[in-house]
Design a protein around this motif. Structure first.
Motif, PDB file in Angstrom:
ATOM      1  N   VAL A 175     -14.042   6.855   0.172  1.00 48.37           N
ATOM      2  CA  VAL A 175     -14.184   5.671   1.016  1.00 48.37           C
ATOM      3  C   VAL A 175     -15.253   5.942   2.076  1.00 48.37           C
ATOM      4  O   VAL A 175     -15.433   7.087   2.524  1.00 48.37           O
ATOM      5  CB  VAL A 175     -12.851   5.292   1.699  1.00 48.37           C
ATOM      6  CG1 VAL A 175     -11.804   4.944   0.659  1.00 48.37           C
ATOM      7  CG2 VAL A 175     -12.352   6.396   2.606  1.00 48.37           C
TER       8      VAL A 175
ATOM      9  N   ASP B 188      -5.375   6.223  -0.988  1.00 51.55           N
ATOM     10  CA  ASP B 188      -4.569   5.000  -0.877  1.00 51.55           C
ATOM     11  C   ASP B 188      -4.545   4.256  -2.211  1.00 51.55           C
ATOM     12  O   ASP B 188      -5.531   4.244  -2.959  1.00 51.55           O
ATOM     13  CB  ASP B 188      -5.146   4.049   0.177  1.00 51.55           C
ATOM     14  CG  ASP B 188      -4.879   4.507   1.603  1.00 51.55           C
ATOM     15  OD1 ASP B 188      -4.186   5.536   1.786  1.00 51.55           O
ATOM     16  OD2 ASP B 188      -5.357   3.829   2.527  1.00 51.55           O
TER      17      ASP B 188
ATOM     18  N   TRP C 165      -9.070   1.342   4.430  1.00 54.19           N
ATOM     19  CA  TRP C 165      -8.826   2.339   3.398  1.00 54.19           C
ATOM     20  C   TRP C 165      -8.895   3.773   3.920  1.00 54.19           C
ATOM     21  O   TRP C 165      -9.675   4.091   4.805  1.00 54.19           O
ATOM     22  CB  TRP C 165      -9.863   2.197   2.286  1.00 54.19           C
ATOM     23  CG  TRP C 165      -9.667   1.001   1.416  1.00 54.19           C
ATOM     24  CD1 TRP C 165     -10.265  -0.215   1.545  1.00 54.19           C
ATOM     25  CD2 TRP C 165      -8.825   0.924   0.272  1.00 54.19           C
ATOM     26  NE1 TRP C 165      -9.838  -1.059   0.556  1.00 54.19           N
ATOM     27  CE2 TRP C 165      -8.962  -0.393  -0.241  1.00 54.19           C
ATOM     28  CE3 TRP C 165      -7.964   1.814  -0.378  1.00 54.19           C
ATOM     29  CZ2 TRP C 165      -8.271  -0.826  -1.387  1.00 54.19           C
ATOM     30  CZ3 TRP C 165      -7.287   1.392  -1.508  1.00 54.19           C
ATOM     31  CH2 TRP C 165      -7.432   0.089  -1.997  1.00 54.19           C
TER      32      TRP C 165
ATOM     33  N   ARG D  46       0.120   5.122   0.894  1.00 55.82           N
ATOM     34  CA  ARG D  46      -0.937   5.857   1.580  1.00 55.82           C
ATOM     35  C   ARG D  46      -1.100   7.284   1.058  1.00 55.82           C
ATOM     36  O   ARG D  46      -0.123   8.004   0.827  1.00 55.82           O
ATOM     37  CB  ARG D  46      -0.602   5.942   3.075  1.00 55.82           C
ATOM     38  CG  ARG D  46      -0.783   4.654   3.854  1.00 55.82           C
ATOM     39  CD  ARG D  46      -2.228   4.415   4.161  1.00 55.82           C
ATOM     40  NE  ARG D  46      -2.462   3.425   5.210  1.00 55.82           N
ATOM     41  CZ  ARG D  46      -3.656   3.076   5.620  1.00 55.82           C
ATOM     42  NH1 ARG D  46      -4.731   3.627   5.096  1.00 55.82           N
ATOM     43  NH2 ARG D  46      -3.810   2.169   6.561  1.00 55.82           N
TER      44      ARG D  46
ATOM     45  N   MET E  43     -13.743   3.559  -6.263  1.00 63.98           N
ATOM     46  CA  MET E  43     -12.392   3.064  -6.473  1.00 63.98           C
ATOM     47  C   MET E  43     -12.176   2.880  -7.973  1.00 63.98           C
ATOM     48  O   MET E  43     -13.090   2.479  -8.703  1.00 63.98           O
ATOM     49  CB  MET E  43     -12.179   1.714  -5.766  1.00 63.98           C
ATOM     50  CG  MET E  43     -12.856   1.558  -4.420  1.00 63.98           C
ATOM     51  SD  MET E  43     -12.090   2.524  -3.118  1.00 63.98           S
ATOM     52  CE  MET E  43     -10.803   1.404  -2.594  1.00 63.98           C
TER      53      MET E  43
ATOM     54  N   HIS F 281      -6.536  -4.410   5.070  1.00 59.07           N
ATOM     55  CA  HIS F 281      -6.247  -2.992   4.850  1.00 59.07           C
ATOM     56  C   HIS F 281      -7.488  -2.154   5.090  1.00 59.07           C
ATOM     57  O   HIS F 281      -8.547  -2.397   4.499  1.00 59.07           O
ATOM     58  CB  HIS F 281      -5.751  -2.758   3.425  1.00 59.07           C
ATOM     59  CG  HIS F 281      -5.529  -1.312   3.101  1.00 59.07           C
ATOM     60  ND1 HIS F 281      -4.585  -0.563   3.756  1.00 59.07           N
ATOM     61  CD2 HIS F 281      -6.143  -0.477   2.223  1.00 59.07           C
ATOM     62  CE1 HIS F 281      -4.618   0.683   3.285  1.00 59.07           C
ATOM     63  NE2 HIS F 281      -5.561   0.748   2.363  1.00 59.07           N
TER      64      HIS F 281
ATOM     65  N   ALA G  46      -8.151   4.497  -4.247  1.00 58.00           N
ATOM     66  CA  ALA G  46      -9.336   4.967  -3.533  1.00 58.00           C
ATOM     67  C   ALA G  46      -9.583   6.456  -3.797  1.00 58.00           C
ATOM     68  O   ALA G  46      -8.773   7.306  -3.407  1.00 58.00           O
ATOM     69  CB  ALA G  46      -9.164   4.736  -2.034  1.00 58.00           C
TER      70      ALA G  46
ATOM     71  N   VAL H 262       0.840  -1.187   0.000  1.00 53.80           N
ATOM     72  CA  VAL H 262       0.000   0.000   0.000  1.00 53.80           C
ATOM     73  C   VAL H 262       0.875   1.237   0.000  1.00 53.80           C
ATOM     74  O   VAL H 262       1.913   1.286   0.671  1.00 53.80           O
ATOM     75  CB  VAL H 262      -0.965   0.020   1.213  1.00 53.80           C
ATOM     76  CG1 VAL H 262      -0.215  -0.030   2.539  1.00 53.80           C
ATOM     77  CG2 VAL H 262      -1.876   1.247   1.156  1.00 53.80           C
TER      78      VAL H 262
ATOM     79  N   ASN I 240     -13.356  -2.599   4.060  1.00 52.31           N
ATOM     80  CA  ASN I 240     -11.945  -2.970   4.147  1.00 52.31           C
ATOM     81  C   ASN I 240     -11.655  -4.152   3.220  1.00 52.31           C
ATOM     82  O   ASN I 240     -12.531  -4.958   2.915  1.00 52.31           O
ATOM     83  CB  ASN I 240     -11.566  -3.339   5.581  1.00 52.31           C
ATOM     84  CG  ASN I 240     -11.750  -2.181   6.545  1.00 52.31           C
ATOM     85  OD1 ASN I 240     -11.732  -1.017   6.140  1.00 52.31           O
ATOM     86  ND2 ASN I 240     -11.947  -2.489   7.809  1.00 52.31           N
TER      87      ASN I 240
END
Length: 283
Positions: free
Chosen positions: A128, A248, A244, A46, A272, A242, A125, A44, A134
């Motif tokens: 969210v 991300d 979100w 961020r 997404m 994960h 993303a 990931v 998740n």
């Protein structure tokens, strides 16, 4: 320039990559990401917002982009960028703006119903929900490694039908008829165990549970064995999750993980964008 670092999750897979700018890729960044994905299976980055052209450029850094599977509306969601698959619960004039809705997306491997499933998937993303939605990943190298020897021997060389009719949220794909007998399901056939072409490691390769069938077994035997394999493949000790945040980006190796998504409040907003990389025939 920020120092690049990789922070392992401490779980069976997963890591955070820090100090990289996905919107301004260079050779060092691409190398860092590629090696991190090979080592940790899913990474990931961020809070780094990406425009669609930047997401496509990130995808092309990993290889040739694979067109997405059929949407529930029968055409690409973004006419200007048909290579991008939209994952969303949002609607406009009664039409979905993306696949999967707000319900749970069950454990699956992306696009395994094709003869050349995608190798790498990248999910970014844009919006969210405040809770839920998740995404979880399970290490299928370890799933294979921890199978009993007798079961490995029994399944070695066996082929599995990977159904194309339904997506991971249970939605019937446009242009397909419902299937009730897994032996008649349309979709590619792949070995139950596949070998990663870069790492040389073997992984359990199940695709998705619905309408799967192990060729050569009775339907009852196949169903019982698949239930056993899926329970093994998704054990908690193999899983990393994960949570979100907007901006991300997740990058994962589709050849050696399965993933799923939590349900979330359908009144919340989740948007997404995803690209995936053209793969090879599993061996």
């Amino acid at each position: 320039m920020q120092t690049q670092s990789i922070i392992p999750s401490g779980r069976a897979c997963g890591a955070e990559v820090r100090g990289v700018d996905l919107a301004a890729l260079d050779a060092a960044t691409v190398s860092t990401l590629q090696q991190a994905v090979l080592e940790h299976l899913v990474v990931v980055v961020r809070g780094r917002p990406l425009a669609d052209p930047q997401l496509l450029a990130l995808g092309r850094a990993f290889g040739e982009i694979e067109p997405p599977g059929m949407s529930v509306i029968g055409k690409p969601y973004i006419d200007a960028y048909p290579e991008i698959l939209v994952i969303s619960n949002l609607m406009s004039d009664g039409q979905p703006l993306g696949n999967l809705g707000a319900g749970e997306a069950v454990w699956h491997t992306d696009m395994s119903y094709r003869s050349r499933p995608c190798t790498i998937a990248i999910l970014h993303a844009l919006e969210v929900p405040p809770a839920g939605g998740n995404t979880y990943f399970a290490n299928q190298y370890l799933a294979y490694d921890t199978l009993p020897a007798a079961l490995k021997a029994r399944l070695d060389g066996r082929m599995l039908i990977h159904d194309e009719t339904y997506n991971s949220a249970g939605q019937l794909r446009k242009g397909f008829a419902a299937v009730t007998d897994p032996r008649e399901a349309p979709g590619a056939q792949h070995r139950v165990f596949r070998t990663h072409p870069q790492t040389g490691r073997k992984a359990l390769y199940l695709g998705r549970r619905r309408n799967a069938y192990i060729i050569g077994l009775s339907l009852t035997e196949s169903e019982q064995l698949l239930d056993q394999l899926w329970a093994h493949a998704s054990r908690p000790e193999l899983v990393w999750g994960h949570e979100w945040r907007t901006g991300d980006t997740l990058i994962w190796d589709n050849r050696c993980v399965i993933h799923r998504r939590d349900a979330f409040d359908p009144q919340a907003r989740r948007m997404m964008h995803r690209v995936q990389i053209r793969g090879e025939i599993p061996r």
